[in-house]
Design a protein around this motif. Sequence first.
Motif, PDB file in Angstrom:
ATOM      1  N   THR A   1      20.582  -4.387 -17.480  1.00 28.92           N
ATOM      2  CA  THR A   1      21.552  -3.508 -18.126  1.00 28.92           C
ATOM      3  C   THR A   1      22.664  -4.308 -18.797  1.00 28.92           C
ATOM      4  OG1 THR A   1      21.112  -1.786 -16.464  1.00 28.92           O
ATOM      5  CG2 THR A   1      23.120  -1.559 -17.779  1.00 28.92           C
ATOM      6  N   CYS A   2      23.173  -5.309 -18.087  1.00 33.73           N
ATOM      7  CA  CYS A   2      24.245  -6.141 -18.652  1.00 33.73           C
ATOM      8  C   CYS A   2      23.763  -6.902 -19.885  1.00 33.73           C
ATOM      9  CB  CYS A   2      24.771  -7.123 -17.599  1.00 33.73           C
ATOM     10  SG  CYS A   2      25.751  -6.358 -16.297  1.00 33.73           S
ATOM     11  N   PHE A   3      22.521  -7.404 -19.828  1.00 32.77           N
ATOM     12  CA  PHE A   3      21.992  -8.155 -20.973  1.00 32.77           C
ATOM     13  C   PHE A   3      21.809  -7.255 -22.190  1.00 32.77           C
ATOM     14  CE2 PHE A   3      18.191  -9.685 -23.344  1.00 32.77           C
ATOM     15  CZ  PHE A   3      18.812 -10.763 -23.959  1.00 32.77           C
ATOM     16  N   PHE A   4      21.194  -6.092 -21.994  1.00 33.76           N
ATOM     17  CA  PHE A   4      20.990  -5.169 -23.114  1.00 33.76           C
ATOM     18  C   PHE A   4      22.326  -4.745 -23.713  1.00 33.76           C
ATOM     19  CE2 PHE A   4      16.531  -3.444 -21.794  1.00 33.76           C
ATOM     20  CZ  PHE A   4      15.968  -4.632 -22.221  1.00 33.76           C
TER      21      PHE A   4
ATOM     22  N   ARG B   1      22.191 -16.340 -21.639  1.00 36.63           N
ATOM     23  CA  ARG B   1      21.499 -15.812 -20.451  1.00 36.63           C
ATOM     24  C   ARG B   1      20.644 -16.890 -19.782  1.00 36.63           C
ATOM     25  NH1 ARG B   1      16.906 -11.362 -19.312  1.00 36.63           N
ATOM     26  NH2 ARG B   1      17.879 -10.317 -17.541  1.00 36.63           N
ATOM     27  N   TYR B   2      20.235 -17.880 -20.562  1.00 34.68           N
ATOM     28  CA  TYR B   2      19.418 -18.953 -20.003  1.00 34.68           C
ATOM     29  C   TYR B   2      20.228 -19.939 -19.160  1.00 34.68           C
ATOM     30  CZ  TYR B   2      14.915 -17.841 -22.065  1.00 34.68           C
ATOM     31  OH  TYR B   2      13.721 -17.248 -22.367  1.00 34.68           O
ATOM     32  N   THR B   3      21.504 -19.648 -18.940  1.00 36.00           N
ATOM     33  CA  THR B   3      22.268 -20.439 -17.965  1.00 36.00           C
ATOM     34  C   THR B   3      21.940 -20.009 -16.538  1.00 36.00           C
ATOM     35  OG1 THR B   3      24.145 -18.893 -18.120  1.00 36.00           O
ATOM     36  CG2 THR B   3      24.191 -20.828 -19.568  1.00 36.00           C
ATOM     37  N   SER B   4      21.085 -19.018 -16.384  1.00 36.03           N
ATOM     38  CA  SER B   4      20.747 -18.489 -15.057  1.00 36.03           C
ATOM     39  C   SER B   4      20.239 -19.547 -14.069  1.00 36.03           C
ATOM     40  CB  SER B   4      19.713 -17.360 -15.184  1.00 36.03           C
ATOM     41  OG  SER B   4      18.561 -17.802 -15.879  1.00 36.03           O
ATOM     42  N   PRO B   5      19.496 -20.600 -14.508  1.00 33.33           N
ATOM     43  CA  PRO B   5      19.082 -21.614 -13.527  1.00 33.33           C
ATOM     44  C   PRO B   5      20.254 -22.310 -12.835  1.00 33.33           C
ATOM     45  CG  PRO B   5      17.742 -21.792 -15.505  1.00 33.33           C
ATOM     46  CD  PRO B   5      18.840 -20.809 -15.810  1.00 33.33           C
ATOM     47  N   ILE B   6      21.400 -22.384 -13.505  1.00 29.55           N
ATOM     48  CA  ILE B   6      22.580 -22.979 -12.867  1.00 29.55           C
ATOM     49  C   ILE B   6      22.978 -22.143 -11.661  1.00 29.55           C
ATOM     50  CG2 ILE B   6      25.018 -23.575 -13.167  1.00 29.55           C
ATOM     51  CD1 ILE B   6      24.468 -23.954 -16.139  1.00 29.55           C
ATOM     52  N   PHE B   7      23.049 -20.832 -11.850  1.00 29.79           N
ATOM     53  CA  PHE B   7      23.427 -19.936 -10.762  1.00 29.79           C
ATOM     54  C   PHE B   7      22.331 -19.866  -9.703  1.00 29.79           C
ATOM     55  CE2 PHE B   7      25.536 -18.363 -14.660  1.00 29.79           C
ATOM     56  CZ  PHE B   7      26.845 -18.628 -14.291  1.00 29.79           C
ATOM     57  N   ALA B   8      21.068 -19.963 -10.146  1.00 28.58           N
ATOM     58  CA  ALA B   8      19.961 -19.960  -9.190  1.00 28.58           C
ATOM     59  C   ALA B   8      20.061 -21.172  -8.260  1.00 28.58           C
ATOM     60  CB  ALA B   8      18.624 -19.981  -9.928  1.00 28.58           C
TER      61      ALA B   8
ATOM     62  N   LEU C   1      31.191 -11.926 -21.155  1.00 24.77           N
ATOM     63  CA  LEU C   1      31.261 -11.573 -19.733  1.00 24.77           C
ATOM     64  C   LEU C   1      30.011 -10.819 -19.289  1.00 24.77           C
ATOM     65  CD1 LEU C   1      35.009 -10.460 -19.440  1.00 24.77           C
ATOM     66  CD2 LEU C   1      33.966 -12.558 -18.545  1.00 24.77           C
ATOM     67  N   LEU C   2      29.514  -9.941 -20.143  1.00 21.61           N
ATOM     68  CA  LEU C   2      28.310  -9.172 -19.809  1.00 21.61           C
ATOM     69  C   LEU C   2      27.092 -10.082 -19.664  1.00 21.61           C
ATOM     70  CD1 LEU C   2      28.766  -6.056 -22.122  1.00 21.61           C
ATOM     71  CD2 LEU C   2      28.551  -6.005 -19.632  1.00 21.61           C
ATOM     72  N   VAL C   3      26.910 -11.007 -20.617  1.00 28.30           N
ATOM     73  CA  VAL C   3      25.711 -11.837 -20.588  1.00 28.30           C
ATOM     74  C   VAL C   3      25.782 -12.874 -19.465  1.00 28.30           C
ATOM     75  CG1 VAL C   3      26.368 -13.707 -22.187  1.00 28.30           C
ATOM     76  CG2 VAL C   3      24.007 -12.893 -22.126  1.00 28.30           C
ATOM     77  N   ILE C   4      26.985 -13.365 -19.138  1.00 26.38           N
ATOM     78  CA  ILE C   4      27.117 -14.289 -18.006  1.00 26.38           C
ATOM     79  C   ILE C   4      26.867 -13.552 -16.693  1.00 26.38           C
ATOM     80  CG2 ILE C   4      28.724 -15.732 -16.707  1.00 26.38           C
ATOM     81  CD1 ILE C   4      27.655 -17.038 -19.242  1.00 26.38           C
ATOM     82  N   THR C   5      27.343 -12.302 -16.597  1.00 24.96           N
ATOM     83  CA  THR C   5      27.045 -11.480 -15.419  1.00 24.96           C
ATOM     84  C   THR C   5      25.542 -11.283 -15.277  1.00 24.96           C
ATOM     85  OG1 THR C   5      29.149 -10.290 -15.613  1.00 24.96           O
ATOM     86  CG2 THR C   5      27.427  -9.242 -14.304  1.00 24.96           C
ATOM     87  N   SER C   6      24.883 -11.029 -16.404  1.00 26.56           N
ATOM     88  CA  SER C   6      23.425 -10.899 -16.403  1.00 26.56           C
ATOM     89  C   SER C   6      22.764 -12.180 -15.904  1.00 26.56           C
ATOM     90  CB  SER C   6      22.925 -10.571 -17.816  1.00 26.56           C
ATOM     91  OG  SER C   6      21.518 -10.557 -17.863  1.00 26.56           O
ATOM     92  N   ALA C   7      23.268 -13.331 -16.362  1.00 21.20           N
ATOM     93  CA  ALA C   7      22.707 -14.622 -15.950  1.00 21.20           C
ATOM     94  C   ALA C   7      22.923 -14.874 -14.461  1.00 21.20           C
ATOM     95  CB  ALA C   7      23.342 -15.746 -16.774  1.00 21.20           C
ATOM     96  N   ILE C   8      24.091 -14.499 -13.943  1.00 22.17           N
ATOM     97  CA  ILE C   8      24.381 -14.681 -12.511  1.00 22.17           C
ATOM     98  C   ILE C   8      23.387 -13.887 -11.666  1.00 22.17           C
ATOM     99  CG2 ILE C   8      26.053 -14.150 -10.683  1.00 22.17           C
ATOM    100  CD1 ILE C   8      28.269 -14.768 -12.735  1.00 22.17           C
ATOM    101  N   PHE C   9      23.179 -12.626 -12.021  1.00 21.46           N
ATOM    102  CA  PHE C   9      22.254 -11.798 -11.247  1.00 21.46           C
ATOM    103  C   PHE C   9      20.804 -12.236 -11.453  1.00 21.46           C
ATOM    104  CE2 PHE C   9      25.922  -9.033 -10.877  1.00 21.46           C
ATOM    105  CZ  PHE C   9      25.783  -8.527  -9.593  1.00 21.46           C
ATOM    106  N   LEU C  10      20.489 -12.759 -12.642  1.00 18.73           N
ATOM    107  CA  LEU C  10      19.147 -13.287 -12.871  1.00 18.73           C
ATOM    108  C   LEU C  10      18.908 -14.509 -11.985  1.00 18.73           C
ATOM    109  CD1 LEU C  10      16.518 -13.083 -14.444  1.00 18.73           C
ATOM    110  CD2 LEU C  10      17.553 -14.449 -16.267  1.00 18.73           C
ATOM    111  N   GLY C  11      19.934 -15.348 -11.833  1.00 23.87           N
ATOM    112  CA  GLY C  11      19.830 -16.492 -10.925  1.00 23.87           C
ATOM    113  C   GLY C  11      19.599 -16.042  -9.501  1.00 23.87           C
ATOM    114  N   LEU C  12      20.246 -14.955  -9.107  1.00 26.51           N
ATOM    115  CA  LEU C  12      20.057 -14.408  -7.764  1.00 26.51           C
ATOM    116  C   LEU C  12      18.646 -13.856  -7.589  1.00 26.51           C
ATOM    117  CD1 LEU C  12      21.545 -13.925  -5.115  1.00 26.51           C
ATOM    118  CD2 LEU C  12      22.346 -11.735  -6.020  1.00 26.51           C
ATOM    119  N   ILE C  13      18.083 -13.292  -8.671  1.00 24.72           N
ATOM    120  CA  ILE C  13      16.704 -12.793  -8.633  1.00 24.72           C
ATOM    121  C   ILE C  13      15.734 -13.913  -8.288  1.00 24.72           C
ATOM    122  CG2 ILE C  13      14.798 -11.944 -10.082  1.00 24.72           C
ATOM    123  CD1 ILE C  13      16.892 -10.239 -11.565  1.00 24.72           C
TER     124      ILE C  13
END
Length: 272
Positions: A69-72, A87-94, A137-149
């Motif tokens: 939702t945040c990404f869209f 959004r591809y910063t998600s591996p950092i949060f992962a 902020l929306l796309v970074i939030t999306s990346a954070i939750f994607l890292g958690l996924i």
Amino acid sequence: MIYSVIAFSLMNAVVKYLTSFNVYQIVFFRSVGTLAFTIPLILKYKIPILGTHKKLLFIRGLIGVISLTCFFESLNYLAVGTAVSLRYTSPIFAAIFSLIFLKETIKPIQWLLFLLAFVGVLIIKGFGIDVNTIGLLLVITSAIFLGLIFVVIRKIGDKEHPLVIINYFMVMAFVFGGIMSINYWKNPTIIEWLLLSSLGVFGYIGQLYMTKAFQLHETNVIAPLKYLEVIFMIIIGATWFGEIYNLWTLLGIFLILLGLVYNIYLKSKKNI
């Protein structure tokens, strides 16, 4: 993997084109198209639809809906190439979540590469063209939750069938998107119906071919190809939507890709 990247790129382009629709309606249609594939397959192969690790599956579905939702929504504020890159910063949060929850180690070279990618984010925000703060902020939030996924899926491991994991995610997206879109519903035209319906199809094809790619070849060869999506989205953004990317934005995107792709390469070679 290239088929997968093309499918995901087309899905993102359709979402960008349909910005006149509320994000909840977009999420709803994204789920419907994929459920049309997952549910029949689960029933055909008699896979237990509820799985065995319901708590983890529920968590994966919930954070997946938040990330999607945040990404869209971020696509309403950012150029598509910029949004996908961020959004591809998600591996950092992962990696950080893996350190906290799975007690995995992060080597100094990984921190350096993650820092390089983060510098790319700062360059995009500081010098890129029209980088909206809300969108960022929306796309970074999306990346954070994607890292958690990534961490939750690793926790689940091979204990659940992939179709069950995807199905939980899509069912929750269906319920959430359906309920939340009631007050914002817009009746689509015939063309818009086709485009909205294509979201789930492109999403399913992208997921299917990505899975097949990792099954057929080494990770260090396949994983970096996923980042071709950024290149495709920049081209689509510039040609289809008339978006402008200045040299600072492209430099930031390059640093993000360099840091994350080289990290994949080092991990696959077991040099860290």
